[in-house]
Motif scaffolding. Structure first.
Motif, short mmCIF file in Angstrom:
data_model
loop_
_atom_site.label_atom_id
_atom_site.label_comp_id
_atom_site.label_asym_id
_atom_site.label_seq_id
_atom_site.Cartn_x
_atom_site.Cartn_y
_atom_site.Cartn_z
N ARG A 35 0.57 80.89 19.90
CA ARG A 35 0.13 80.32 18.63
C ARG A 35 1.29 80.24 17.63
O ARG A 35 1.46 79.26 16.91
N GLN A 36 2.07 81.30 17.58
CA GLN A 36 3.19 81.35 16.66
C GLN A 36 4.20 80.25 16.97
O GLN A 36 4.73 79.59 16.08
N LEU A 37 4.46 80.04 18.27
CA LEU A 37 5.38 78.99 18.69
C LEU A 37 4.82 77.61 18.34
O LEU A 37 5.55 76.74 17.84
N ALA A 38 3.53 77.41 18.59
CA ALA A 38 2.90 76.12 18.30
C ALA A 38 2.91 75.83 16.79
O ALA A 38 3.15 74.69 16.38
N LYS A 39 2.68 76.86 16.01
CA LYS A 39 2.70 76.70 14.55
C LYS A 39 4.10 76.36 14.06
O LYS A 39 4.29 75.47 13.22
N LYS A 40 5.08 77.04 14.60
CA LYS A 40 6.48 76.85 14.19
C LYS A 40 6.95 75.42 14.47
O LYS A 40 7.69 74.84 13.67
N GLU A 41 6.52 74.84 15.59
CA GLU A 41 7.00 73.52 15.99
C GLU A 41 5.95 72.43 15.86
O GLU A 41 6.14 71.31 16.33
N ASN A 42 4.82 72.77 15.20
CA ASN A 42 3.76 71.80 14.91
C ASN A 42 3.30 71.08 16.19
O ASN A 42 3.29 69.85 16.27
N ILE A 43 2.90 71.87 17.17
CA ILE A 43 2.49 71.35 18.49
C ILE A 43 0.99 71.58 18.70
O ILE A 43 0.47 72.64 18.36
N ALA A 97 6.33 81.26 27.80
CA ALA A 97 5.96 79.95 27.27
C ALA A 97 7.21 79.29 26.72
O ALA A 97 8.12 79.96 26.23
N ILE A 98 7.24 77.95 26.81
CA ILE A 98 8.39 77.19 26.33
C ILE A 98 7.91 75.88 25.73
O ILE A 98 6.98 75.27 26.22
N SER A 99 8.56 75.46 24.63
CA SER A 99 8.23 74.18 24.01
C SER A 99 9.12 73.09 24.57
O SER A 99 10.10 73.37 25.27
N ASN A 100 8.79 71.86 24.24
CA ASN A 100 9.61 70.74 24.70
C ASN A 100 11.03 70.80 24.13
O ASN A 100 11.97 70.26 24.71
N LYS A 101 11.22 71.53 23.02
CA LYS A 101 12.56 71.70 22.43
C LYS A 101 13.35 72.81 23.11
O LYS A 101 14.53 73.01 22.80
N ASN A 124 -5.24 71.50 22.15
CA ASN A 124 -5.57 70.74 23.35
C ASN A 124 -4.94 71.46 24.54
O ASN A 124 -3.72 71.44 24.69
N THR A 125 -5.75 72.11 25.36
CA THR A 125 -5.22 72.85 26.50
C THR A 125 -5.60 72.17 27.81
O THR A 125 -6.71 71.65 27.94
N GLU A 126 -4.69 72.20 28.74
CA GLU A 126 -4.93 71.58 30.05
C GLU A 126 -4.30 72.44 31.14
O GLU A 126 -3.12 72.80 31.03
N LEU A 153 7.16 67.83 30.43
CA LEU A 153 7.28 67.43 29.03
C LEU A 153 8.38 66.41 28.79
O LEU A 153 8.17 65.40 28.16
N ARG A 154 9.58 66.73 29.31
CA ARG A 154 10.76 65.91 28.99
C ARG A 154 10.84 65.78 27.47
O ARG A 154 11.10 66.74 26.79
N GLU A 155 10.61 64.61 26.91
CA GLU A 155 10.70 64.46 25.46
C GLU A 155 9.34 64.52 24.76
O GLU A 155 9.25 64.37 23.54
N LYS A 156 8.27 64.72 25.52
CA LYS A 156 6.92 64.73 24.95
C LYS A 156 6.63 66.06 24.27
O LYS A 156 6.85 67.13 24.88
N PRO A 157 6.14 66.08 23.02
CA PRO A 157 5.83 67.34 22.34
C PRO A 157 4.77 68.13 23.10
O PRO A 157 3.78 67.57 23.57
N GLY A 158 4.99 69.41 23.25
CA GLY A 158 4.03 70.26 23.94
C GLY A 158 4.61 71.60 24.27
O GLY A 158 5.80 71.86 24.05
N ILE A 159 3.76 72.48 24.78
CA ILE A 159 4.18 73.82 25.19
C ILE A 159 3.69 74.05 26.61
O ILE A 159 2.54 73.75 26.94
N ILE A 160 4.58 74.57 27.45
CA ILE A 160 4.21 75.00 28.79
C ILE A 160 3.99 76.50 28.76
O ILE A 160 4.87 77.25 28.33
N VAL A 161 2.83 76.95 29.22
CA VAL A 161 2.53 78.38 29.34
C VAL A 161 2.44 78.72 30.82
O VAL A 161 1.70 78.08 31.56
N VAL A 162 3.18 79.71 31.24
CA VAL A 162 3.12 80.17 32.63
C VAL A 162 2.58 81.60 32.67
O VAL A 162 3.13 82.49 32.01
#
Length: 291
Positions: free
Chosen positions: A232-240, A129-133, A267-269, A113-122
């Motif tokens: 979902r809650q994390l994505a909603k909170k950070e608009n990802i 899970a962790i967001s780019n922030k 968008n999942t990958e 991610l670095r500075e790119k908006p997104g969430i990593i799910v392991v």
């Protein structure tokens, strides 16, 4: 030969490592230790056993370890500063070089991610899970959380097997696979898993060969549903909108499809990277990051 970088990826079930020749940025050696290195589930003694095994294999491959200039580690359970520091000191004492230690999820965040908006799910032995922030959900460990991780899924299968023996759950074919995998003839032999120091990785290891039965589907669906609510809650909170999926559980097609269906409006990958290799190739970037 130019100086080498040793990269270690310690998960819950196995520990992967490689050596990179820094001058040519080329991987010259890779190997796997069939033992996990999760800092929440292993003692210092167990960690030292794994590290010594890595050192011995390197010494067998090379005449001397003096060619190593840096050891970079991505380790499950290193999100806690005290555990992280203790492990860092252990690696420094053994290899006597510069050491960089990151949690596995933090390493993935910086790599993908670095500075790119997104969430990593392991979803591997455990889940997080962790967001780019840097905001996290899950990752509470095998006793308090880790929904949709291999340990939690297999543990629920074992619990249902015990319920079957006690007469309150119907038979499911996965029980036969469970008996074959662990090699027990009496149900009560299964309880010996609790006596093993590596019980977490041993229990989780069944997930890689688990058959797709009605019970397995039910367990996967309930575990995935619980964890994706957090994502979902994390994505909603950070608009990802972009979510990247990483870890051994996503090699299971039913698990992967179920997970993506639960997040169908995102968008999942699925990301399939060798984390220990990526760490080595990007060691200069990590060396510049504050840890």
């Amino acid at each position: 030969m130019s100086k080498l970088v040793l990269s270690i990826d310690g998960g819950g079930t196995t520990t992967k490592f490689c050596l990179l020749e820094s001058q040519n940025n080329k991987i010259v050696y890779e190997s796997i230790v069939e033992y996990g290195l999760n800092l929440t589930a292993t003692t210092i003694k167990q960690q030292l056993i794994v590290l010594n095994e890595i050192k011995n294999r390197i010494n067998h491959f090379f005449e001397t370890q003096n060619d190593i200039s840096t050891v970079i580690c991505s380790v499950s359970g290193a999100g806690n500063e005290k555990r992280k520091k203790n492990f860092e000191n252990l690696v420094k004492a053994l290899f006597k070089v510069r050491v960089i230690v990151l949690s596995d999820i933090e390493a993935l965040r910086l790599l993908l991610l670095r500075e790119k908006p997104g969430i990593i799910v392991v979803c591997g032995t455990g889940s997080i899970a962790i967001s780019n922030k840097g905001t996290r959900v899950g990752g509470w460990g095998h006793l308090f959380g880790d929904e949709a991780g291999a340990f939690r899924i297999v543990l629920e299968i074992i619990e249902r097997y015990c319920d079957y023996i006690d007469g309150i759950h119907d038979y499911d074919p996965v029980f036969d696979s469970l008996k074959f995998f662990y090699g027990f003839s009496s149900p009560y032999e299964l309880t010996n898993l609790q006596l093993r120091k590596d019980f977490k990785s041993k229990i989780a290891s069944f997930a890689s060969s688990i058959p797709l039965t009605d019970l397995t589907k039910h367990v996967i669906e309930s575990q995935v549903n619980r964890f994706t609510l957090k994502v979902r809650q994390l994505a909603k909170k950070e608009n990802i909108k972009d979510i990247y999926l990483f870890g051994g559980m996503f090699k299971n097609e039913y698990f992967k499809n179920t997970f993506q269906q639960k997040l169908e409006d995102f968008n999942t990958e699925v990301v399939d990277k060798k984390l220990h290799v990526e760490l080595a190739l990007n060691v200069k970037f990590f060396a510049e990051e504050p840890h």
